[in-house]
Design a protein around this motif. Structure first.
Motif, PDB file in Angstrom:
ATOM      1  N   ASP A 285     -18.954 -49.779  20.929  1.00  0.00           N
ATOM      2  CA  ASP A 285     -17.980 -48.734  20.557  1.00  0.00           C
ATOM      3  C   ASP A 285     -18.685 -47.458  20.102  1.00  0.00           C
ATOM      4  OD1 ASP A 285     -15.905 -50.498  21.112  1.00  0.00           O
ATOM      5  OD2 ASP A 285     -15.855 -51.268  19.059  1.00  0.00           O
ATOM      6  N   GLY A 286     -19.747 -47.105  20.830  1.00  0.00           N
ATOM      7  CA  GLY A 286     -20.456 -45.873  20.519  1.00  0.00           C
ATOM      8  C   GLY A 286     -21.375 -45.952  19.324  1.00  0.00           C
ATOM      9  N   GLU A 287     -21.528 -47.134  18.733  1.00  0.00           N
ATOM     10  CA  GLU A 287     -22.396 -47.326  17.577  1.00  0.00           C
ATOM     11  C   GLU A 287     -23.521 -48.293  17.933  1.00  0.00           C
ATOM     12  OE1 GLU A 287     -22.184 -45.755  14.724  1.00  0.00           O
ATOM     13  OE2 GLU A 287     -20.327 -44.677  15.204  1.00  0.00           O
ATOM     14  N   LEU A 288     -24.678 -48.073  17.308  1.00  0.00           N
ATOM     15  CA  LEU A 288     -25.829 -48.942  17.553  1.00  0.00           C
ATOM     16  C   LEU A 288     -25.710 -50.208  16.719  1.00  0.00           C
ATOM     17  CD1 LEU A 288     -28.739 -46.319  17.561  1.00  0.00           C
ATOM     18  CD2 LEU A 288     -27.660 -47.399  19.534  1.00  0.00           C
ATOM     19  N   GLU A 289     -26.036 -51.328  17.340  1.00  0.00           N
ATOM     20  CA  GLU A 289     -25.997 -52.622  16.651  1.00  0.00           C
ATOM     21  C   GLU A 289     -27.334 -53.313  16.848  1.00  0.00           C
ATOM     22  OE1 GLU A 289     -23.895 -56.616  17.895  1.00  0.00           O
ATOM     23  OE2 GLU A 289     -22.430 -55.304  16.893  1.00  0.00           O
ATOM     24  N   LEU A 290     -27.978 -53.675  15.742  1.00  0.00           N
ATOM     25  CA  LEU A 290     -29.300 -54.300  15.768  1.00  0.00           C
ATOM     26  C   LEU A 290     -29.188 -55.782  15.449  1.00  0.00           C
ATOM     27  CD1 LEU A 290     -32.430 -54.131  15.862  1.00  0.00           C
ATOM     28  CD2 LEU A 290     -32.356 -53.601  13.407  1.00  0.00           C
ATOM     29  N   PHE A 366     -31.703 -43.938  21.463  1.00  0.00           N
ATOM     30  CA  PHE A 366     -31.102 -45.249  21.729  1.00  0.00           C
ATOM     31  C   PHE A 366     -29.662 -45.140  22.231  1.00  0.00           C
ATOM     32  CE2 PHE A 366     -34.449 -46.701  18.693  1.00  0.00           C
ATOM     33  CZ  PHE A 366     -35.084 -47.569  19.555  1.00  0.00           C
ATOM     34  N   LEU A 367     -28.977 -44.053  21.904  1.00  0.00           N
ATOM     35  CA  LEU A 367     -27.622 -43.868  22.406  1.00  0.00           C
ATOM     36  C   LEU A 367     -27.598 -43.323  23.825  1.00  0.00           C
ATOM     37  CD1 LEU A 367     -25.805 -42.394  19.271  1.00  0.00           C
ATOM     38  CD2 LEU A 367     -25.412 -44.631  20.323  1.00  0.00           C
ATOM     39  N   ASP A 368     -28.634 -42.555  24.184  1.00  0.00           N
ATOM     40  CA  ASP A 368     -28.638 -41.855  25.478  1.00  0.00           C
ATOM     41  C   ASP A 368     -29.673 -42.399  26.455  1.00  0.00           C
ATOM     42  OD1 ASP A 368     -29.700 -39.236  27.143  1.00  0.00           O
ATOM     43  OD2 ASP A 368     -27.529 -39.220  26.832  1.00  0.00           O
ATOM     44  N   PRO A 405     -30.722 -51.100  25.886  1.00  0.00           N
ATOM     45  CA  PRO A 405     -29.974 -50.953  27.145  1.00  0.00           C
ATOM     46  C   PRO A 405     -30.795 -50.328  28.263  1.00  0.00           C
ATOM     47  CG  PRO A 405     -28.645 -50.222  25.274  1.00  0.00           C
ATOM     48  CD  PRO A 405     -30.036 -50.446  24.755  1.00  0.00           C
ATOM     49  N   TYR A 406     -31.989 -49.822  27.927  1.00  0.00           N
ATOM     50  CA  TYR A 406     -32.815 -49.129  28.908  1.00  0.00           C
ATOM     51  C   TYR A 406     -34.110 -49.885  29.197  1.00  0.00           C
ATOM     52  CZ  TYR A 406     -29.809 -46.038  26.276  1.00  0.00           C
ATOM     53  OH  TYR A 406     -28.736 -45.518  25.592  1.00  0.00           O
ATOM     54  N   GLY A 407     -34.137 -51.156  28.807  1.00  0.00           N
ATOM     55  CA  GLY A 407     -35.309 -51.986  29.073  1.00  0.00           C
ATOM     56  C   GLY A 407     -35.943 -52.464  27.777  1.00  0.00           C
ATOM     57  N   THR A 408     -36.887 -53.386  27.915  1.00  0.00           N
ATOM     58  CA  THR A 408     -37.612 -53.919  26.758  1.00  0.00           C
ATOM     59  C   THR A 408     -38.815 -53.037  26.469  1.00  0.00           C
ATOM     60  OG1 THR A 408     -36.894 -56.176  27.290  1.00  0.00           O
ATOM     61  CG2 THR A 408     -38.784 -55.929  25.820  1.00  0.00           C
ATOM     62  N   LYS A 409     -38.895 -52.536  25.237  1.00  0.00           N
ATOM     63  CA  LYS A 409     -39.922 -51.568  24.868  1.00  0.00           C
ATOM     64  C   LYS A 409     -40.804 -52.120  23.752  1.00  0.00           C
ATOM     65  CE  LYS A 409     -37.781 -48.343  27.393  1.00  0.00           C
ATOM     66  NZ  LYS A 409     -38.342 -47.728  28.603  1.00  0.00           N
ATOM     67  N   LEU A 410     -42.075 -51.708  23.777  1.00  0.00           N
ATOM     68  CA  LEU A 410     -42.979 -51.994  22.668  1.00  0.00           C
ATOM     69  C   LEU A 410     -42.674 -51.001  21.557  1.00  0.00           C
ATOM     70  CD1 LEU A 410     -45.388 -53.751  21.755  1.00  0.00           C
ATOM     71  CD2 LEU A 410     -46.899 -51.986  22.666  1.00  0.00           C
ATOM     72  N   ILE A 411     -42.473 -51.486  20.346  1.00  0.00           N
ATOM     73  CA  ILE A 411     -41.986 -50.631  19.260  1.00  0.00           C
ATOM     74  C   ILE A 411     -42.940 -49.486  18.972  1.00  0.00           C
ATOM     75  CG2 ILE A 411     -41.394 -50.602  16.795  1.00  0.00           C
ATOM     76  CD1 ILE A 411     -40.344 -53.413  17.093  1.00  0.00           C
ATOM     77  N   LYS A 412     -44.238 -49.725  19.076  1.00  0.00           N
ATOM     78  CA  LYS A 412     -45.185 -48.662  18.736  1.00  0.00           C
ATOM     79  C   LYS A 412     -45.113 -47.490  19.714  1.00  0.00           C
ATOM     80  CE  LYS A 412     -49.310 -50.360  21.182  1.00  0.00           C
ATOM     81  NZ  LYS A 412     -50.710 -50.791  21.016  1.00  0.00           N
ATOM     82  N   GLU A 413     -44.457 -47.681  20.877  1.00  0.00           N
ATOM     83  CA  GLU A 413     -44.300 -46.581  21.828  1.00  0.00           C
ATOM     84  C   GLU A 413     -43.347 -45.513  21.306  1.00  0.00           C
ATOM     85  OE1 GLU A 413     -43.052 -48.303  25.478  1.00  0.00           O
ATOM     86  OE2 GLU A 413     -44.989 -49.244  25.910  1.00  0.00           O
ATOM     87  N   PHE A 414     -42.534 -45.842  20.307  1.00  0.00           N
ATOM     88  CA  PHE A 414     -41.605 -44.857  19.756  1.00  0.00           C
ATOM     89  C   PHE A 414     -42.280 -43.930  18.751  1.00  0.00           C
ATOM     90  CE2 PHE A 414     -38.635 -48.565  20.551  1.00  0.00           C
ATOM     91  CZ  PHE A 414     -38.148 -48.056  21.735  1.00  0.00           C
ATOM     92  N   PHE A 415     -43.510 -44.245  18.363  1.00  0.00           N
ATOM     93  CA  PHE A 415     -44.232 -43.409  17.410  1.00  0.00           C
ATOM     94  C   PHE A 415     -45.052 -42.360  18.160  1.00  0.00           C
ATOM     95  CE2 PHE A 415     -43.296 -47.232  15.085  1.00  0.00           C
ATOM     96  CZ  PHE A 415     -43.069 -46.812  13.791  1.00  0.00           C
TER      97      PHE A 415
END
Length: 488
Positions: A285-290, A366-368, A405-415
């Motif tokens: 519903d347009g909100e992120l859920e972890l 994460f939304l887009d 929703p856009y694939g499995t990512k390594l968390i450190k790639e977001f830094f």
């Protein structure tokens, strides 16, 4: 002369529980499951599954049981300790816990294992299809053993002749080795046994059905290899007096060849590795859920049998030395189980809190799913948000994966580090790399853009970056220089 004095000293030490927690935090899901199994094998007081008939807090009172003050001074011989009477499960023979509910016609449901042969074994088996005398076979097997994993023989013929004489006692000449090497060149995959890239490509072209494009490609590799590798297409057009379509057809044939014939065989024989994400992010519903992977949140509790042993010891009026020593062992295992359960809970909380902060920090992405919307983010940013140490955040980010929703990512790639745009705003280096990649993908491949031109284009887009920085980002993206990106 001896002298006594008082000295104040400030030191920082980690407790065993803190060290255990740090080690658990840095483990990814699969390694954590393995560590959990090891702990349950080592500590019989730790059990999995939901608790029943007693509360979790019961084992917190393990220190409340009575002990004689003079017990610590007593020496109990190890042979006098009989712990089996406290471990009731050990009294059940194994045959009572086994069942045989299968009939003779039941299907065998065991998982078969794939039997594979190595690259070199495959080549040796192919030699059996050729008629060779004993001397030629010995030379052929030596040559196969000299082929590296990429499919090449990196040594000269004279060196091979000398090596066979000194190490194998095989005396031969260069002509014989050359003859046997031509036989090796007929093995599969095509191009195996080549001494360099040029010979590898020629061997593959000569096994193809002759066509005008194949013949042109063969001539180019054989006689104009240097001009081809440097992409001097104008020189090739002038040399062969052909048009661009004919040259493009020949180049297409060359690009279909395999420069590492042995590498393709090795990759097929390797097992496939699967990544198990530690987190999952969904848009509801347009909100992120972890969500934390359920395999990171096992249900553990302290063995009820062990607690009953302590209770029976507490109710016993006369306590023998054997009972005291056994209950010390039980208490040690209960404490260890309690610490481990607490560490698991803290691990779950740390993982969730850290990833939740990252998710909200990069909410736009994460939304887009647009990588250009990734904000500059360093470990300190998240550490300040969640109130944890930078090293703890690093342990969470380094080896954990998140399913998006856009694939499995390594968390450190977001830094990423921050850079200033022309308006003085902080932008992520990931955003700049993505824009650079898009510019290169959209360029005219007949006239690819050099680094200084790329710097000018990004400056026009609002990102004032030096040419050397463009070169660094291009190398990190594994994009070659402009000359090597040129296509006909």
């Amino acid at each position: 002369m001896l002298r006594q004095n008082l000295q104040l000293k400030l030191s920082q030490k980690l407790s065993p529980q803190q060290i255990q927690l740090m080690k658990l935090i840095q483990l990814p899901t699969q390694a954590f499951e393995q560590r959990l199994k090891e702990e349950m094998v080592e500590n019989p007081a730790l059990e999995s599954g939901k608790e029943d008939e007693y509360e979790q807090d019961e084992y917190d009172t393990a220190d409340d049981y009575d002990y004689d003050d003079d017990y610590d001074n007593e020496h109990i011989d190890a042979d006098e300790i009989n712990i089996d009477e406290y471990l009731s499960d050990d009294e059940i023979p194994n045959y009572k816990t086994q069942a045989n509910n299968y009939s003779d016609d039941d299907e065998d449901r065991t998982m078969p294992f794939a039997a594979t042969i190595s690259f070199h074994q495959s080549l040796i088996e192919q030699l059996n299809t050729f008629i060779l005398n004993d001397s030629e076979r010995e030379i052929a097997e030596f040559l196969v053993g000299s082929i590296d994993d990429m499919g090449y023989i990196r040594r000269s013929i004279p060196d091979i002749v000398d090596d066979m004489a000194f190490t194998q006692g095989i005396y031969t000449d260069e002509q014989t080795v050359e003859h046997v090497l031509h036989i090796i060149h007929q093995l599969e995959p095509a191009g195996v046994g080549a001494r360099d890239l040029q010979e590898c490509l020629l061997l593959q072209l000569k096994q193809k059905t002759p066509t005008p494009a194949i013949e042109m490609a063969t001539d180019i590799i054989e006689n104009q290899f240097d001009a081809f590798t440097k992409k001097h297409y104008d020189k090739l057009l002038s040399k062969y007096n052909i048009n661009q379509d004919e040259l493009r057809s020949a180049i297409d044939e060359i690009e279909r060849l395999n420069p590492k014939p042995g590498g393709s065989y090795e990759s097929n024989s390797k097992p496939i590795e699967h990544v198990v994400p530690d987190f999952a992010i969904k848009i509801v519903d347009g909100e992120l859920e972890l969500n934390l992977n359920g395999r990171n949140a096992p249900e553990l509790h302290v063995s009820k049998d062990y607690q009953e042993m302590l209770q029976s010891y507490k109710d016993t009026r006369q306590k023998s030395a054997q009972q005291k020593d056994a209950v010390q062992f039980i208490k040690q295992k209960l404490d260890s189980a309690k610490w481990f359960i607490d560490a698991i809970r803290q691990r779950q909380e740390t993982l969730y809190v850290t990833m939740n902060a990252i998710m909200h920090y990069q909410e736009e992405y994460f939304l887009d799913g647009d990588e250009t919307k990734l904000k500059p983010m360093i470990l300190k940013d998240i550490a300040d948000l969640v109130g944890l140490d930078i090293s703890t955040v690093s342990r969470v980010a380094n080896s954990k994966y998140v399913e998006t929703p856009y694939g499995t990512k390594l968390i450190k790639e977001f830094f990423s580090e921050a850079m200033k745009n022309d308006q003085g705003e902080d932008v992520s280096t990931l955003e700049i790399k993505k824009i650079l990649q898009n510019v290169i993908e959209a360029e005219d491949k007949q006239k690819p853009l050099p680094d200084d031109k790329l710097a000018d284009i990004l400056k026009e887009k609002g990102y004032p970056i030096a040419r050397r920085t463009i070169a660094k980002y291009r190398e990190q993206l594994d994009i070659p220089v402009a000359r090597m990106r040129k296509k006909i």
